[in-house]
Design a protein around this motif. Structure first.
Motif, PDB file in Angstrom:
ATOM      1  N   ARG A   1     107.034  53.011 -33.398  1.00 24.82           N
ATOM      2  CA  ARG A   1     107.539  51.769 -32.812  1.00 24.82           C
ATOM      3  C   ARG A   1     107.294  50.601 -33.757  1.00 24.82           C
ATOM      4  N   ASP A   2     108.053  49.533 -33.552  1.00 22.99           N
ATOM      5  CA  ASP A   2     107.904  48.379 -34.429  1.00 22.99           C
ATOM      6  C   ASP A   2     106.551  47.703 -34.262  1.00 22.99           C
ATOM      7  N   ASP A   3     106.002  47.681 -33.035  1.00 25.22           N
ATOM      8  CA  ASP A   3     104.713  47.019 -32.835  1.00 25.22           C
ATOM      9  C   ASP A   3     103.553  47.839 -33.390  1.00 25.22           C
ATOM     10  N   PHE A   4     103.784  49.122 -33.724  1.00 23.83           N
ATOM     11  CA  PHE A   4     102.735  49.899 -34.375  1.00 23.83           C
ATOM     12  C   PHE A   4     102.485  49.420 -35.811  1.00 23.83           C
ATOM     13  N   VAL A   5     103.462  48.734 -36.388  1.00 30.01           N
ATOM     14  CA  VAL A   5     103.321  48.209 -37.751  1.00 30.01           C
ATOM     15  C   VAL A   5     103.166  46.699 -37.747  1.00 30.01           C
ATOM     16  N   PHE A   6     104.016  46.014 -36.971  1.00 30.80           N
ATOM     17  CA  PHE A   6     104.017  44.552 -36.984  1.00 30.80           C
ATOM     18  C   PHE A   6     103.139  43.942 -35.894  1.00 30.80           C
ATOM     19  N   GLY A   7     102.600  44.743 -34.993  1.00 34.75           N
ATOM     20  CA  GLY A   7     101.793  44.227 -33.900  1.00 34.75           C
ATOM     21  C   GLY A   7     100.300  44.339 -34.163  1.00 34.75           C
ATOM     22  N   SER A   8      99.540  44.240 -33.085  1.00 33.11           N
ATOM     23  CA  SER A   8      98.078  44.276 -33.204  1.00 33.11           C
ATOM     24  C   SER A   8      97.582  45.639 -33.665  1.00 33.11           C
ATOM     25  N   LYS A   9      98.263  46.701 -33.248  1.00 37.55           N
ATOM     26  CA  LYS A   9      97.852  48.035 -33.687  1.00 37.55           C
ATOM     27  C   LYS A   9      97.990  48.184 -35.195  1.00 37.55           C
ATOM     28  N   GLY A  10      99.045  47.589 -35.776  1.00 37.78           N
ATOM     29  CA  GLY A  10      99.225  47.676 -37.208  1.00 37.78           C
ATOM     30  C   GLY A  10      98.118  46.968 -37.978  1.00 37.78           C
ATOM     31  N   LYS A  11      97.730  45.814 -37.516  1.00 37.85           N
ATOM     32  CA  LYS A  11      96.653  45.087 -38.196  1.00 37.85           C
ATOM     33  C   LYS A  11      95.324  45.809 -38.078  1.00 37.85           C
ATOM     34  N   GLN A  12      95.121  46.500 -36.945  1.00 34.17           N
ATOM     35  CA  GLN A  12      93.839  47.175 -36.720  1.00 34.17           C
ATOM     36  C   GLN A  12      93.763  48.529 -37.405  1.00 34.17           C
TER      37      GLN A  12
ATOM     38  N   PRO B   1      95.732  48.796 -42.145  1.00 32.62           N
ATOM     39  CA  PRO B   1      95.437  47.581 -42.932  1.00 32.62           C
ATOM     40  C   PRO B   1      96.186  47.525 -44.256  1.00 32.62           C
ATOM     41  N   TYR B   2      96.312  48.650 -44.955  1.00 33.71           N
ATOM     42  CA  TYR B   2      96.996  48.633 -46.254  1.00 33.71           C
ATOM     43  C   TYR B   2      98.482  48.298 -46.077  1.00 33.71           C
TER      44      TYR B   2
ATOM     45  N   THR C   1      99.835  46.692 -43.613  1.00 35.26           N
ATOM     46  CA  THR C   1      99.935  45.284 -43.198  1.00 35.26           C
ATOM     47  C   THR C   1      99.787  44.344 -44.392  1.00 35.26           C
ATOM     48  N   GLN C   2      98.887  44.683 -45.300  1.00 38.60           N
ATOM     49  CA  GLN C   2      98.708  43.844 -46.493  1.00 38.60           C
ATOM     50  C   GLN C   2      99.957  43.856 -47.368  1.00 38.60           C
ATOM     51  N   VAL C   3     100.568  45.024 -47.514  1.00 38.08           N
ATOM     52  CA  VAL C   3     101.794  45.113 -48.318  1.00 38.08           C
ATOM     53  C   VAL C   3     102.927  44.341 -47.652  1.00 38.08           C
ATOM     54  N   VAL C   4     103.016  44.426 -46.322  1.00 37.67           N
ATOM     55  CA  VAL C   4     104.078  43.725 -45.595  1.00 37.67           C
ATOM     56  C   VAL C   4     103.920  42.218 -45.707  1.00 37.67           C
TER      57      VAL C   4
ATOM     58  N   LYS D   1      95.761  58.333 -35.618  1.00 38.48           N
ATOM     59  CA  LYS D   1      96.979  58.836 -36.257  1.00 38.48           C
ATOM     60  C   LYS D   1      97.626  57.751 -37.120  1.00 38.48           C
ATOM     61  N   LEU D   2      97.647  56.510 -36.650  1.00 35.06           N
ATOM     62  CA  LEU D   2      98.191  55.426 -37.474  1.00 35.06           C
ATOM     63  C   LEU D   2      97.338  55.205 -38.722  1.00 35.06           C
ATOM     64  N   ARG D   3      96.023  55.335 -38.593  1.00 35.69           N
ATOM     65  CA  ARG D   3      95.145  55.187 -39.761  1.00 35.69           C
ATOM     66  C   ARG D   3      95.427  56.308 -40.771  1.00 35.69           C
ATOM     67  N   GLU D   4      95.692  57.508 -40.267  1.00 31.34           N
ATOM     68  CA  GLU D   4      96.042  58.617 -41.159  1.00 31.34           C
ATOM     69  C   GLU D   4      97.345  58.330 -41.889  1.00 31.34           C
ATOM     70  N   MET D   5      98.348  57.819 -41.189  1.00 30.79           N
ATOM     71  CA  MET D   5      99.613  57.474 -41.835  1.00 30.79           C
ATOM     72  C   MET D   5      99.425  56.354 -42.857  1.00 30.79           C
ATOM     73  N   ASP D   6      98.551  55.404 -42.565  1.00 36.75           N
ATOM     74  CA  ASP D   6      98.296  54.308 -43.498  1.00 36.75           C
ATOM     75  C   ASP D   6      97.689  54.828 -44.805  1.00 36.75           C
ATOM     76  N   ASN D   7      96.770  55.768 -44.694  1.00 38.18           N
ATOM     77  CA  ASN D   7      96.171  56.347 -45.899  1.00 38.18           C
ATOM     78  C   ASN D   7      97.200  57.119 -46.718  1.00 38.18           C
ATOM     79  N   ILE D   8      98.121  57.789 -46.050  1.00 36.38           N
ATOM     80  CA  ILE D   8      99.165  58.527 -46.765  1.00 36.38           C
ATOM     81  C   ILE D   8     100.093  57.557 -47.491  1.00 36.38           C
TER      82      ILE D   8
END
Length: 960
Positions: free
Chosen positions: A79-90, A93-94, A96-99, A237-244
């Protein structure tokens, strides 16, 4: 001409299938005309010719690629809020920093329904909009033959590697130089399904023998199906995707060449609703993030305020330009201009001109009057302005005028692209209304004819009279045929677009018109006979078989009203409101019926005395006394029954009056548990409160209490071994939920790692199979070895208990109260409503169906994946589940016939018995004996057996 009931029913079924086929052929829109791939690779258009003699543009080829390597990371259900919302920032992090600060462009891509994986992959790679028919083939995806980005890349010599969902392998066979597909059917697998993709990364990123790398991760989608978007499993799972993503981005940056940069694309095929499902059009399902990350882009200086919205189909055109490939001929997408915004003005104008030329050509192939289309006119104006700009550019004019004119032309192109894309998208939604109307007329005529013929169809030797000889109906038949043929000629000759029904031969069309006319004549003939029979004097004036009660009127009106409501999309999206209204109205109508049955019927009521004579034995079984021998009914004993209060003793009649109100209260509580539908699914409810990580203790307590209630409601008629197995199985259900992190044990303090719960789930499945095996063994024993009714009853109940245990395992923890209330309401309605009021098969079946639909929506709409569809309309009545409650149970039809035959021979019988079965067909029957009566009717495949006799037995046991 007379037809037997079986022949009549078979004929109606065949005609109904014809109507449904015609309707579906018109309902599924025909997509924009596809161009075969062998014809797709045509020479690209040249730049618009500048005005004036002797001036020709020298750019006639496809622009060179903008990126050397492209990595596409598709995260299923992102979902879009998984990246651009609070879940994405939490949790990311990588990313979100690139975005916010990196060299990237971020967008929100809007997906068109249906939001399921296979149609979304088609949209991403072809740029076209798949239809709803693709939902049907989603489970077995055939090879994609349309022009698409993967085929264009392979034809151009690009080397493509893929890892992930095997849907890609089925859609694009022999397109990848290396691939490893993973299946998406094991929705409880959150780890291995992604590890099988990630394990290839380190090796592939070090290699140089590839141009395009596609990764499709499924773990997030599985978590959504099983536990929803607010699950504690989403964060890890989102943290795992962020590391990938971090690993891929760093690797691409380290291997970039000076000439061409690399590109990383992060996207989702669809989102997920607040319940974790997808397929609809809610905001959470259609909005997905779309990230373009490359060193070719300018670095951001400030955080992104709000991402721009684009269409998901725009990705195919943008990647084609970025890879130096032709845009797919069937694409309706627009070029995402910021991705190529760093190029020169001439290159940008060349890119949008190629996109506009492709869209205008597609419009020309699919619209007869394409020249009048606003988008086409805008494109021609922009193309002319582009030619003037080329003239100035070739003359070497480098002033501010050239730059301003270029910006103006670019703006004109973008407006033309938007209008062209909108016009082509509307082409996809063009329904064949004529075929749909013809199919609907046939369906409604057959349904009306069946409704009018139901009284005749219930008898064993029923015959239906087909009106062939009356001259009135013959004249009407010919007049209707002529009128329908005239309408067909007018529609088919004046239609701008060819419809399927008009493409049929005239002989076939005339045959369909004759069929519609014959059905209408049959309906009018049946109505005329009904009015004629209503004027005849009744042989027995005290009893009228055609007297309809308020319940009958409500059931008929509610069923027809629901069918009509399916013609509006808003009623389909909020269908739960229809079922909530119907069951609430049903409960309110039952109140006066129960009051009359318990208090207002007098001894002098002849119809009541008739009912008493028919139902004496069966009603006597509902009393509180046990082990009472009830001798055969006689007139002397019937004379003692002066009122219904003699049969409903003590507090039972007050419980009967209170039952509808208690059901209303239970249903209102269940409605507040889960928000469903489209308009209100995002609003908070009690289920969201329970599933949040802060209230895990409350959820654990509710789940434990619900499992205890299930045990007490189900175990009462099981054997001792089955009771122990049921208790251990329910304990295993709680352990499984604790293992995957949904609930906790009292001694658990959150330090235990979340596991997959495979061992606990297998533990429960062992007990489910054991209980069902024990029940099946008892049933076989009662049939083969000894005709013991108590053994048969215990076996039926044990099979039912095993299926209830399976349902408890599949239900989400916060939905376990739905199962408890389902069992409780079944028991109450059986004991205090259905048996005292003596509802027939059709009434009981439709009530089962109504409550089954309501309980489906009480669990959240499509909340637990595909298996939940099996519970729809079967959560209350038993099409998938075996129902055995009160004096109702389920028996296979063959077993029932044998038992009734034995009862006839032995002269024994049983109490009132009703069962809901998934049977294919059944025939009505006249009284077998004076002591036994069997009524079997086809209504939502329900077999209703009403067997009356005299025998002594314990409550709840059957002796046939």
């Amino acid at each position: 001409m007379r037809l037997r009931s079986g022949v009549f029913a078979s004929s109606c079924l065949l005609v109904q299938a014809l109507g449904v086929a015609l309707f579906l052929r018109g309902f599924f829109p025909v997509p924009v005309r596809s161009v075969p791939r062998r014809e797709a690779r045509a020479d690209p258009p040249a730049e618009p010719a500048p005005p004036g003699p002797g001036m020709v543009s020298n750019w006639t080829k496809i622009p060179p690629p903008l990126f050397r390597k492209v990595v596409i990371v598709l995260i299923d259900a992102l979902r879009d809020d998984f990246v651009f919302g609070s879940k994405g920032k939490q949790f990311m992090p990588y990313t979100t920093q690139v975005v916010e600060r990196g060299t990237s462009y971020s967008f929100i891509a809007e997906a068109k329904p249906p939001t399921v994986t296979m149609p979304r992959i088609k949209a991403l790679m072809t740029g076209s909009i798949p239809g709803f028919i693709d939902v049907v083939v989603n489970l077995n995806s055939p090879a994609l033959l349309d022009d698409n980005l993967i085929w264009q890349a392979k034809t151009a010599g690009k080397r493509i590697i893929f890892y992930g969902d095997d849907t890609w392998v089925k859609l694009f066979p022999k397109h990848f130089v290396e691939y490893d597909g993973t299946t998406s059917f094991f929705v409880s697998d959150f780890t291995e399904v992604d590890d099988n993709v990630t394990r290839h990364l380190d090796r592939v990123l070090k290699r140089e023998d590839w141009d395009i790398l596609i990764l499709h991760y499924l773990g997030l989608d599985h978590i959504g199906h099983m536990t929803g978007p607010n699950s504690p499993l989403v964060g890890p799972k989102l943290r795992e995707m962020d590391n990938i993503l971090k690993k891929i981005h760093i690797s691409l940056l380290s291997k970039e060449e000076v000439s061409l940069p690399n590109l990383l694309v992060v996207c989702g095929d669809h989102g997920m609703s607040e319940t974790g499902s997808h397929g609809g059009s809610s905001e959470g399902e259609v909005h997905t993030p779309l990230l373009f990350i490359s060193s070719a882009f300018e670095k951001r200086n400030a955080p992104l305020a709000h991402p721009e919205h684009v269409q998901q189909t725009d990705l195919a055109s943008t990647l084609a330009i970025g890879l130096g490939l032709p845009i797919s001929r069937n694409s309706v997408g627009n070029l995402i201009l910021p991705v190529v915004g760093g190029k020169s003005m001439r290159e940008q104008l060349r890119f949008v001109h190629l996109n506009g030329f492709q869209l205008s050509r597609l419009l020309k192939e699919n619209t007869p009057a394409y020249e009048k289309d606003p988008g086409y006119e805008q494109f021609k104006i922009a193309e002319k302005s582009h030619g003037n700009w080329i003239k100035l550019y070739l003359e070497g004019n480098n002033s501010e005028i050239l730059l301003n004119l270029g910006k103006k032309v670019l703006k004109q192109y973008l407006e033309a692209l938007k209008t062209l894309s909108s016009s082509l998208s509307k082409q996809v939604a063009q329904y064949d209304m004529y075929s749909m109307m013809v199919g609907t007329v046939i369906i409604m005529e057959v349904l009306l004819l069946l409704l009018l013929s139901v009284p005749k169809a219930l008898s064993k030797r029923a015959e239906f009279e087909v009106p062939l000889s009356p001259p009135l109906f013959s004249l009407l038949f010919y007049l209707m045929c002529l009128m329908l043929c005239a309408v067909h000629v007018i529609v088919c000759t004046s239609a701008e677009s060819l419809c399927y029904f008009c493409s049929m031969s005239w002989l076939t069309a005339v045959g369909v018109m004759m069929l519609i006319s014959a059905l209408m004549c049959g309906i009018l003939s049946t109505i005329a006979k009904i009015f004629e029979n209503s004027r005849l004097p009744l042989k027995n004036p005290t009893v009228s078989s055609s007297n309809w009660s308020e319940i009958d009127v409500l059931i008929l009106a509610g069923t027809i009203g629901h069918v009509l409501s399916l013609g509006a999309s808003s009623f389909i999206e909020e269908e739960h409101q229809t079922w909530y209204f119907l069951i609430n109205t049903l409960c309110l109508v039952l109140c006066p019926e129960l009051c009359r049955n318990n208090f207002l019927l007098k001894e002098c009521d002849p119809q009541h005395n008739t009912n008493v004579r028919q139902n004496f034995e069966s009603i006597g079984e509902t009393s509180e006394c046990k082990n009472i021998d009830i001798p055969p009914a006689s007139n002397s004993k019937l004379g003692k029954a002066t009122s219904s209060s003699e049969f409903i003793k003590g507090s039972d009649k007050w419980m009967s009056l209170a039952t509808p109100w208690m059901i209303l209260i239970c249903c209102r509580l269940l409605r507040s548990l889960n928000q469903t539908g489209v308009q209100w699914a995002h609003r908070p409810d009690f289920g969201h409160w329970l599933t949040s990580s802060e209230h895990k203790s409350e959820l654990s307590f509710l789940a434990a209490v619900s499992l205890l209630m299930i045990f007490f409601l189900v175990q009462r008629r099981c054997s001792v071994v089955s009771k122990i197995a049921m208790a251990l199985g329910l304990l295993g259900v709680y352990s499984y939920r604790a293992a995957i992190g949904n609930v906790i044990f009292p001694w658990q303090h959150g330090g235990k790692d979340i596991s997959k719960g495979i061992t606990e789930a297998r533990f429960v499945y062992v007990f489910v199979l054991g209980i069902i095996f024990t029940g099946t063994k008892d049933l076989l024993k009662s049939q083969v070895i000894s005709a013991d009714s108590s053994t048969k009853s215990t076996g039926l109940w044990e099979v039912y208990s095993g299926l209830v245990l399976l349902a408890a395992l599949l239900f989400r923890p916060h939905n376990l109260p739905v199962l408890v209330f389902c069992l409780l309401i079944q028991t109450m309605m059986t004991k205090y409503i259905w048996i005292p009021l003596k509802f027939d098969a059709a009434q009981s079946a439709i009530m089962h169906y109504w409550f089954g639909q309501a309980f489906f929506y009480f669990q959240e709409f499509c909340s637990s994946g595909s298996w939940l569809f099996l519970l729809r309309s079967n959560a209350f009545n038993s099409s998938c589940h075996l129902r055995c409650f009160g004096n109702r149970s389920a028996l296979p039809p063959v077993h029932m016939e044998r038992l009734l035959a034995k009862a006839t021979v032995r002269g024994s019988a049983c109490v009132h018995h009703s069962c809901c079965l998934p049977v294919l067909h059944s025939n009505g029957s006249e009284p077998l004996l004076q002591s036994a009566r069997l009524k079997i009717s086809v209504c939502y495949v329900v077999l209703h057996c009403d067997v009356q006799c005299a025998t002594g037995m314990e409550e709840g046991k059957y002796q046939l």
